[in-house]
Scaffold this active site. Structure first.
Site, PDB file in Angstrom:
ATOM      1  CB  THR A   8      -1.116   0.241   1.504  1.00  0.00           C
ATOM      2  OG1 THR A   8       0.055  -0.215   2.908  1.00  0.00           O
ATOM      3  CG2 THR A   8      -1.635  -1.019   1.359  1.00  0.00           C
ATOM      4  CB  THR A  11       2.071   5.946  -5.900  1.00  0.00           C
ATOM      5  OG1 THR A  11       1.676   6.442  -5.056  1.00  0.00           O
ATOM      6  CG2 THR A  11       1.276   4.608  -7.390  1.00  0.00           C
ATOM      7  N   GLY A  13       7.740   7.251  -2.372  1.00  0.00           N
ATOM      8  CA  GLY A  13       8.541   6.690  -1.206  1.00  0.00           C
ATOM      9  C   GLY A  13       9.275   5.454  -0.892  1.00  0.00           C
ATOM     10  N   GLY A  15       7.492   3.234   0.264  1.00  0.00           N
ATOM     11  CA  GLY A  15       5.649   2.255  -0.857  1.00  0.00           C
ATOM     12  C   GLY A  15       6.767   2.258  -2.296  1.00  0.00           C
ATOM     13  CE1 TYR A 150       2.785   9.258  11.852  1.00  0.00           C
ATOM     14  CE2 TYR A 150       4.046  10.268  12.427  1.00  0.00           C
ATOM     15  CZ  TYR A 150       4.101   9.758  11.580  1.00  0.00           C
ATOM     16  OH  TYR A 150       4.787   8.502  10.845  1.00  0.00           O
TER      17      TYR A 150
END
Length: 255
Positions: A8, A11, A13, A15, A150
């Site tokens: 997930t 696209t 960083g 990932g 966060y």
């Protein structure tokens, strides 16, 4: 082929780095993100692999279930699940938009939990070793003023993953939690923390992903990237929580 990895936030960083590492190691891929064009670009880069594209915003309710249903409908067996998607926001809790903070909880906690719950029974039924890699943060080890929600989401990810790893001890499924410190990705711009002290010595996304990938392949439970981050996480275990919160608030300030 070594099986199929579902990633997930694929696209950019960490990932995107994970996508390249799994692909180079011979895994087929299921890539999940919001940007259709970037997902299709990933598919075009690996014509020798089976790359399944799922365009989905996991910050929306029911998105995780829809991902699972699409994978099942395609007859794909997942051997490795990488719960990487997530984001943060900087600011006083009551000043930040509540809807965006709720989406953060949905993405960082709920989607990760739901994807794990949906795919885990199938992974336990695999005849080969299976892996879950959950991306937390060094934020998981202490309270985080100015990024309160966060930090709390990442504390959940770490606690949940460590508990699940113990539940699954002796099975064919391992759970690894990646806890990076500041990393050079687009996270900083989304969270608006590019100028904060915490990002003054950010690690490269490639190096962080590499350490996470290697740890997952080895079945390690927790990996903290960078010697300084390891020392900070260790120290946070012994500091009073109020002092740890003060330190986190300090490093959140602009450099």
């Amino acid at each position: 082929m070594k099986g199929t990895a579902l990633i997930t936030g694929a696209t950019s960083g960490l990932g995107y780095e994970f996508v390249n590492m799994f692909a180079q190691d011979g895994f087929d891929l299921v890539v999940v993100a919001r940007n259709q064009a970037k997902l299709e670009d990933i598919r075009s880069q690996y014509p020798h692999l089976n790359v399944t594209v799922i365009t989905k915003d996991l910050s929306k309710p029911n998105a995780a279930k829809e991902v699972y249903e699409e994978v099942k409908a395609a007859g794909i067996t997942i051997n490795t699940l990488v719960n990487n998607a997530g984001f943060g926001l900087m600011g006083n809790f009551d000043d930040l938009d509540l809807h965006k903070q709720s989406e953060m909880i949905q993405l960082n906690i709920t989607a990760l939990t739901e994807l794990t719950h949906y795919f885990l029974p199938d992974m336990k039924g695999n005849t080969t070793d299976s892996r879950i890699l959950n991306v937390a943060s060094t934020a998981a080890f202490q309270p985080g003023p100015m990024m309160a929600v966060y930090y709390a989401t990442k504390a959940y990810v770490l606690s949940f993953s460590e508990a699940l790893a113990e539940e699954l001890a002796g099975t064919n499924v391992t759970v690894t939690t990646l806890c990076p410190g500041a990393t050079k990705t687009n996270f900083a711009s989304v969270a608006k923390v590019e100028k904060s002290k915490m990002f003054s010595g950010a690690m490269s996304s490639h190096e962080v992903a590499k350490q996470g990938y290697q740890a997952a392949m080895a079945g390690k439970r927790v990996v903290i990237t960078g010697s300084g981050n390891k020392a900070g996480a260790y120290a946070a275990k012994f500091l009073p929580r109020s002092l740890a919160a003060k330190i986190a608030k300090y490093v959140a300030k602009e450099a």
